[in-house]
Scaffold this motif. Sequence first.
Motif, PDB file in Angstrom:
ATOM      1  N   ASP A 279       0.814  -1.224   0.000  1.00  0.00           N
ATOM      2  CA  ASP A 279       0.000   0.000   0.000  1.00  0.00           C
ATOM      3  C   ASP A 279       0.845   1.271   0.000  1.00  0.00           C
ATOM      4  O   ASP A 279       0.306   2.371  -0.141  1.00  0.00           O
ATOM      5  CB  ASP A 279      -0.910   0.028   1.246  1.00  0.00           C
ATOM      6  N   LEU A 280       2.137   1.140   0.183  1.00  0.00           N
ATOM      7  CA  LEU A 280       2.986   2.309   0.395  1.00  0.00           C
ATOM      8  C   LEU A 280       3.337   3.107  -0.866  1.00  0.00           C
ATOM      9  O   LEU A 280       3.452   4.332  -0.788  1.00  0.00           O
ATOM     10  CB  LEU A 280       4.273   1.895   1.111  1.00  0.00           C
ATOM     11  N   PRO A 281       3.536   2.469  -2.054  1.00  0.00           N
ATOM     12  CA  PRO A 281       3.973   3.248  -3.229  1.00  0.00           C
ATOM     13  C   PRO A 281       3.055   4.411  -3.593  1.00  0.00           C
ATOM     14  O   PRO A 281       3.529   5.456  -4.057  1.00  0.00           O
ATOM     15  CB  PRO A 281       4.009   2.205  -4.355  1.00  0.00           C
ATOM     16  N   GLY A 282       1.752   4.281  -3.377  1.00  0.00           N
ATOM     17  CA  GLY A 282       0.817   5.335  -3.771  1.00  0.00           C
ATOM     18  C   GLY A 282       0.868   6.577  -2.901  1.00  0.00           C
ATOM     19  O   GLY A 282       0.288   7.609  -3.266  1.00  0.00           O
ATOM     20  N   VAL A 283       1.539   6.508  -1.759  1.00  0.00           N
ATOM     21  CA  VAL A 283       1.581   7.664  -0.854  1.00  0.00           C
ATOM     22  C   VAL A 283       3.025   8.067  -0.546  1.00  0.00           C
ATOM     23  O   VAL A 283       3.283   8.716   0.469  1.00  0.00           O
ATOM     24  CB  VAL A 283       0.829   7.352   0.459  1.00  0.00           C
ATOM     25  N   VAL A 284       3.940   7.713  -1.423  1.00  0.00           N
ATOM     26  CA  VAL A 284       5.363   7.976  -1.162  1.00  0.00           C
ATOM     27  C   VAL A 284       5.636   9.460  -0.975  1.00  0.00           C
ATOM     28  O   VAL A 284       6.277   9.874   0.003  1.00  0.00           O
ATOM     29  CB  VAL A 284       6.235   7.418  -2.306  1.00  0.00           C
ATOM     30  N   TRP A 285       5.139  10.298  -1.905  1.00  0.00           N
ATOM     31  CA  TRP A 285       5.458  11.727  -1.835  1.00  0.00           C
ATOM     32  C   TRP A 285       4.829  12.412  -0.616  1.00  0.00           C
ATOM     33  O   TRP A 285       5.521  13.172   0.086  1.00  0.00           O
ATOM     34  CB  TRP A 285       5.062  12.429  -3.127  1.00  0.00           C
ATOM     35  N   PRO A 286       3.545  12.167  -0.311  1.00  0.00           N
ATOM     36  CA  PRO A 286       3.016  12.749   0.931  1.00  0.00           C
ATOM     37  C   PRO A 286       3.790  12.303   2.175  1.00  0.00           C
ATOM     38  O   PRO A 286       4.007  13.097   3.090  1.00  0.00           O
ATOM     39  CB  PRO A 286       1.570  12.235   0.970  1.00  0.00           C
ATOM     40  N   VAL A 287       4.222  11.037   2.201  1.00  0.00           N
ATOM     41  CA  VAL A 287       4.986  10.536   3.344  1.00  0.00           C
ATOM     42  C   VAL A 287       6.310  11.280   3.476  1.00  0.00           C
ATOM     43  O   VAL A 287       6.690  11.723   4.564  1.00  0.00           O
ATOM     44  CB  VAL A 287       5.227   9.016   3.218  1.00  0.00           C
ATOM     45  N   LEU A 288       7.027  11.437   2.372  1.00  0.00           N
ATOM     46  CA  LEU A 288       8.333  12.106   2.412  1.00  0.00           C
ATOM     47  C   LEU A 288       8.197  13.570   2.826  1.00  0.00           C
ATOM     48  O   LEU A 288       9.013  14.094   3.592  1.00  0.00           O
ATOM     49  CB  LEU A 288       9.022  11.999   1.047  1.00  0.00           C
ATOM     50  N   ILE A 289       7.153  14.242   2.314  1.00  0.00           N
ATOM     51  CA  ILE A 289       6.933  15.646   2.688  1.00  0.00           C
ATOM     52  C   ILE A 289       6.611  15.748   4.180  1.00  0.00           C
ATOM     53  O   ILE A 289       7.125  16.625   4.890  1.00  0.00           O
ATOM     54  CB  ILE A 289       5.797  16.250   1.843  1.00  0.00           C
ATOM     55  N   ALA A 290       5.763  14.824   4.671  1.00  0.00           N
ATOM     56  CA  ALA A 290       5.396  14.846   6.084  1.00  0.00           C
ATOM     57  C   ALA A 290       6.600  14.567   6.977  1.00  0.00           C
ATOM     58  O   ALA A 290       6.763  15.182   8.043  1.00  0.00           O
ATOM     59  CB  ALA A 290       4.295  13.816   6.346  1.00  0.00           C
ATOM     60  N   PHE A 349      -0.886   5.916   4.205  1.00  0.00           N
ATOM     61  CA  PHE A 349      -0.029   7.072   4.513  1.00  0.00           C
ATOM     62  C   PHE A 349       0.492   6.993   5.936  1.00  0.00           C
ATOM     63  O   PHE A 349       1.695   7.162   6.187  1.00  0.00           O
ATOM     64  CB  PHE A 349      -0.799   8.378   4.319  1.00  0.00           C
ATOM     65  N   ILE A 350      -0.408   6.727   6.889  1.00  0.00           N
ATOM     66  CA  ILE A 350      -0.008   6.666   8.295  1.00  0.00           C
ATOM     67  C   ILE A 350       0.996   5.540   8.514  1.00  0.00           C
ATOM     68  O   ILE A 350       1.996   5.707   9.222  1.00  0.00           O
ATOM     69  CB  ILE A 350      -1.247   6.498   9.194  1.00  0.00           C
ATOM     70  N   ALA A 351       0.747   4.384   7.879  1.00  0.00           N
ATOM     71  CA  ALA A 351       1.667   3.255   8.033  1.00  0.00           C
ATOM     72  C   ALA A 351       3.057   3.602   7.511  1.00  0.00           C
ATOM     73  O   ALA A 351       4.072   3.340   8.174  1.00  0.00           O
ATOM     74  CB  ALA A 351       1.115   2.033   7.298  1.00  0.00           C
ATOM     75  N   GLY A 352       3.131   4.202   6.319  1.00  0.00           N
ATOM     76  CA  GLY A 352       4.424   4.566   5.744  1.00  0.00           C
ATOM     77  C   GLY A 352       5.134   5.636   6.545  1.00  0.00           C
ATOM     78  O   GLY A 352       6.348   5.548   6.799  1.00  0.00           O
ATOM     79  N   TYR A 353       4.393   6.640   6.972  1.00  0.00           N
ATOM     80  CA  TYR A 353       4.961   7.750   7.755  1.00  0.00           C
ATOM     81  C   TYR A 353       5.524   7.253   9.073  1.00  0.00           C
ATOM     82  O   TYR A 353       6.657   7.593   9.460  1.00  0.00           O
ATOM     83  CB  TYR A 353       3.851   8.779   7.984  1.00  0.00           C
TER      84      TYR A 353
END
Length: 403
Positions: A279-290, A349-353
């Motif tokens: 599930d992580l690839p789709g939210v990579v950029w929001p995670v990195l910005i956060a 997103f929360i999991a990746g962050y």
Amino acid sequence: MGGAFVAAAVLARLGGRIGLPTIPLFILAGILLGPHTPGVVLVSDPHDLEMLSALGLVLLLFYLGLEFHIDDLKAGGRNMALAGGIYLALNVGAGLGFGFALGWGVSEALVLAGVLGFSSSAIVTKILVDTSRLGNPETKPILGIIVVEDVFIALYLAALQPILSGADSLSTALVDGGKAFGFLIALALVARYGTRVVGRLINTPDDEILTISFLGAAVLMAGVSEWFGVADAIGAFMVGLMLGSTTSGKRILKLVHPLRDAFGAIFFFVFGLSINPGDLPGVVWPVLIAVALTLSMNVISGITAARIYRFGAQPAANIATTLLARGEFALILATMAAAAGLDSRLSPFIAGYVLVLAIMAPLAAGRSEWLARVLPGGKPKTTEAGEDDAGASGSSVPERTSV
């Protein structure tokens, strides 16, 4: 459960040989051996180990309370509240702004404010233990900020729950918040005035009975805290705070140590089980910005807290990196968001962050001297043994060699 212990131990041994901290390795073991990763699946449902995971969190915070004496709270109350308030204002405010910038919705923005705003008490505790910094002067403001966060978390959850559930009654939110706040006040009063009575009740020369007694008290109070809408971790912390000031405090500290390590490992392992790498690839950029936003806010908060306590660059770096991790509260918010039917991108997103910061925080804390060199007043002095002085750059505390 046996497989979880063995897997965590094997990865921790391998990582120890190359200097990696144990926290991300325990999490990695959960990811690799969980239901979302191909290959061997030790635990198909993370809920099977949910109670053991909760016990790990309780013991981590109970141990933290044992180390953090009630006199520390009384002596530094004003500075603690100021440092904690500034930390929350910066991080929760940044999280709320980030949530609105993503455009996922108002409820989603409120969830993200909490996710980005609050540190992981469990990971912060483990970092302090692993880096042998429990006795460092900057540990008091770190623990003070955690206490302020936990108090605010109780009120935040009470206010957020009716919003996510669609309730339009402000009175319900106020009643829940008042119940949680009243319980916290009651715990604080017992910790302040009831230590002598608690000490008499807990004291016994038999280690077996003492272990059963303090373990029962910590777990029971954690459960009662949840019933009042307060995080179970803060209930366990308060019990540790009370017992640490009794005549049995040092014996309890020694007896709880192996229990803390064992079940703390299960807590991080179960955390890894809940993460689905797909599930992580789709939210990579929001995670990195956060992550970048959180790192910036923590550096500012660390510098500010160090100024409040008149510490130098190295303690400021220690504060910033130790408080960086996000964890159990973010996962609670992810569960609440999923139950409320909010944007499906929130959970990955929360999991990746959380995963990125759970790995980054221990590594950054172990190398905080790198950050200290670029902070105002950096380039700490070096002792004859070649070690950095944790109180450099105008600290008002006695000199101390950082570990």
